[in-house]
Write a protein that holds these residues in place. Structure first.
Motif, short mmCIF file in Angstrom:
data_model
loop_
_atom_site.label_atom_id
_atom_site.label_comp_id
_atom_site.label_asym_id
_atom_site.label_seq_id
_atom_site.Cartn_x
_atom_site.Cartn_y
_atom_site.Cartn_z
N LEU A 1 70.48 49.15 42.38
CA LEU A 1 69.40 48.42 41.74
C LEU A 1 69.70 48.27 40.25
O LEU A 1 70.35 49.12 39.66
N VAL A 2 69.21 47.19 39.65
CA VAL A 2 69.33 46.96 38.22
C VAL A 2 67.94 46.82 37.64
O VAL A 2 67.13 46.05 38.14
N LEU A 3 67.66 47.61 36.60
CA LEU A 3 66.44 47.43 35.80
C LEU A 3 66.86 46.62 34.59
O LEU A 3 67.61 47.09 33.73
N MET A 4 66.40 45.36 34.51
CA MET A 4 66.92 44.39 33.54
C MET A 4 65.87 44.01 32.49
O MET A 4 64.88 43.35 32.80
N SER B 1 72.87 40.05 46.61
CA SER B 1 71.77 40.78 47.23
C SER B 1 71.36 42.02 46.44
O SER B 1 70.49 42.78 46.88
N LEU B 2 71.94 42.23 45.27
CA LEU B 2 71.61 43.38 44.44
C LEU B 2 70.18 43.22 43.89
O LEU B 2 69.89 42.23 43.22
N PRO B 3 69.28 44.16 44.17
CA PRO B 3 67.93 44.05 43.62
C PRO B 3 67.95 44.15 42.09
O PRO B 3 68.52 45.08 41.53
N ILE B 4 67.33 43.18 41.44
CA ILE B 4 67.21 43.17 39.97
C ILE B 4 65.73 43.11 39.65
O ILE B 4 65.03 42.18 40.07
N VAL B 5 65.26 44.12 38.92
CA VAL B 5 63.86 44.21 38.54
C VAL B 5 63.75 43.90 37.05
O VAL B 5 64.38 44.56 36.22
N GLY C 1 65.89 34.43 39.32
CA GLY C 1 66.71 35.14 40.30
C GLY C 1 66.46 36.63 40.37
O GLY C 1 67.14 37.35 41.11
N MET C 2 65.48 37.13 39.62
CA MET C 2 65.14 38.55 39.70
C MET C 2 64.25 38.76 40.91
O MET C 2 63.55 37.85 41.35
#
Length: 171
Positions: free
Chosen positions: A97-100, A126-130, A148-149
């Motif tokens: 996961l990425v916290l952006m 498919s990487l979850p980006i928050v 795209g998040m």
């Protein structure tokens, strides 16, 4: 009656620039431990969450708070201080996961998300980006989703809110 004397004003005593003040305060506060109030203790056991999180955040205070929360939740994390660094790290390392952060120097969160989604071999598809954003206004969540998040977390957030968000997206 006591007379007070005040030093005469010199040119070096001119008001401090905002950027210098922010740098000084951020530097001083970044060195302080970040205690988390007991009432924010996660209800799940510390090992309940598992995963590798990329925290993309340029503000030292926000970094300290988020790193303490992620550690408290038992997660592995790495830090990227801007979007370009985040893209490089996602290219080189597997994250869950990425916290952006949305507003950053060099490359903002929107540009970084687009670059991650376009990585070869579908690595970022498919990487979850928050999205993390301060001063969230109506419509900001949709802007992040359109960029795209996968989800949206307004700052400041509590440990319980972060835990709930991560529980939705981590394997």
């Amino acid at each position: 009656n006591v007379a007070h004397s005040f030093p005469t004003r010199r040119s070096s005593d001119l008001p401090i620039r905002r950027a210098d003040l922010e740098r000084a305060v951020s530097g001083a506060l970044a060195a302080l431990p970040v205690p988390l109030p007991r009432r924010l203790k996660p209800e799940a056991s510390p090992g309940a969450l598992q995963g590798r999180v990329l925290l993309v955040e340029d503000n030292p205070i926000n970094q300290g708070v988020a790193k303490a929360m992620l550690s408290r939740l038992g997660l592995q994390w790495r830090l990227a201080e801007n979007g370009a660094e985040a893209v490089r790290q996602v290219r080189e390392t597997d994250f869950d996961l990425v916290l952006m952060d949305c507003q950053m120097p060099v490359m903002d969160g929107y540009q970084a998300t687009a670059a991650i989604r376009a990585l070869p071999d579908g690595r970022g598809a498919s990487l979850p980006i928050v999205a993390l954003t301060a001063n969230a206004m109506q419509g900001d969540e949709q802007v992040c989703l359109d960029a795209g998040m996968n989800d949206f977390l307004p700052k400041p957030y509590t440990l319980a809110v972060l835990q709930a968000m991560l529980t939705r997206w981590l394997p």
